[in-house]
Design a protein around this motif. Structure first.
Motif, short mmCIF file in Angstrom:
data_model
loop_
_atom_site.label_atom_id
_atom_site.label_comp_id
_atom_site.label_asym_id
_atom_site.label_seq_id
_atom_site.Cartn_x
_atom_site.Cartn_y
_atom_site.Cartn_z
N GLU A 87 -8.30 9.05 -10.57
CA GLU A 87 -8.30 7.70 -9.98
C GLU A 87 -8.82 7.79 -8.56
OE1 GLU A 87 -7.42 4.92 -11.60
OE2 GLU A 87 -6.69 5.94 -13.40
N TYR A 88 -9.57 6.78 -8.15
CA TYR A 88 -10.03 6.71 -6.77
C TYR A 88 -9.05 5.82 -6.02
CZ TYR A 88 -12.84 6.28 -2.63
OH TYR A 88 -13.28 6.35 -1.33
N LEU A 89 -8.47 6.35 -4.96
CA LEU A 89 -7.55 5.58 -4.12
C LEU A 89 -8.21 5.27 -2.79
CD1 LEU A 89 -4.16 7.47 -4.58
CD2 LEU A 89 -5.03 5.52 -5.86
N MET A 90 -8.21 4.01 -2.44
CA MET A 90 -8.69 3.63 -1.11
C MET A 90 -7.56 3.90 -0.12
SD MET A 90 -10.87 0.19 -1.88
CE MET A 90 -9.64 -0.63 -2.86
N PHE A 91 -7.86 3.84 1.15
CA PHE A 91 -6.88 4.08 2.20
C PHE A 91 -5.72 3.08 2.08
CE2 PHE A 91 -5.26 3.02 6.44
CZ PHE A 91 -4.72 4.25 6.78
N ASP A 92 -4.49 3.60 2.20
CA ASP A 92 -3.26 2.80 2.23
C ASP A 92 -2.97 2.09 0.91
OD1 ASP A 92 -1.06 2.38 3.85
OD2 ASP A 92 -1.73 0.41 4.51
N VAL A 93 -3.32 2.73 -0.22
CA VAL A 93 -3.10 2.19 -1.55
C VAL A 93 -2.22 3.17 -2.32
CG1 VAL A 93 -4.23 1.57 -3.74
CG2 VAL A 93 -5.28 0.93 -1.57
N GLY A 94 -1.36 2.65 -3.19
CA GLY A 94 -0.49 3.51 -4.00
C GLY A 94 -1.11 3.86 -5.34
N LEU A 95 -0.39 4.66 -6.11
CA LEU A 95 -0.83 5.06 -7.44
C LEU A 95 -0.68 3.90 -8.42
CD1 LEU A 95 0.89 8.55 -7.73
CD2 LEU A 95 -1.49 8.06 -7.18
N PRO A 96 -1.44 3.93 -9.53
CA PRO A 96 -1.27 2.90 -10.56
C PRO A 96 0.16 2.94 -11.13
CG PRO A 96 -3.28 4.16 -10.94
CD PRO A 96 -2.52 4.86 -9.85
N ALA A 97 0.58 1.83 -11.70
CA ALA A 97 1.93 1.73 -12.27
C ALA A 97 2.16 2.81 -13.33
CB ALA A 97 2.12 0.35 -12.90
N HIS A 98 3.36 3.34 -13.35
CA HIS A 98 3.80 4.36 -14.32
C HIS A 98 2.96 5.64 -14.24
CE1 HIS A 98 6.19 1.09 -15.79
NE2 HIS A 98 5.11 0.39 -16.07
N SER A 99 2.45 5.93 -13.06
CA SER A 99 1.66 7.14 -12.84
C SER A 99 2.33 8.01 -11.79
CB SER A 99 0.25 6.78 -12.36
OG SER A 99 -0.43 6.07 -13.35
N TYR A 100 2.09 9.32 -11.91
CA TYR A 100 2.71 10.28 -11.02
C TYR A 100 1.67 11.30 -10.57
CZ TYR A 100 6.77 8.20 -13.15
OH TYR A 100 7.70 7.29 -13.59
#
Length: 69
Positions: free
Chosen positions: A43-56
């Protein structure tokens, strides 16, 4: 002078669970009810964003034979 790079930028998570550096991260999805492992994805995360739901972000440990992950 080279301004391009072929290196993949890796995301970094802060203590609050939000990304403190934009980039790619491997996440492991779990079923929302049973919490059984379902799949992994990049997954690509932009700055100050959390992980997708139900993901670790932690890779699950393999269970003993005959048990679900």
């Amino acid at each position: 002078m080279n301004t391009y790079s072929t290196d993949i930028e890796n995301a970094e998570l802060g203590e609050n669970g939000l990304s403190k550096k934009a980039g790619w991260i491997t996440v492991y999805q779990a079923h929302p009810v049973t919490r059984e492992y379902q799949s992994a994805s990049m997954e690509y995360l932009m700055f100050d964003v959390g992980l997708p739901a139900h993901s670790y972000p932690d890779k699950p440990e393999l269970p003993p034979v005959g048990q679900a992950l």
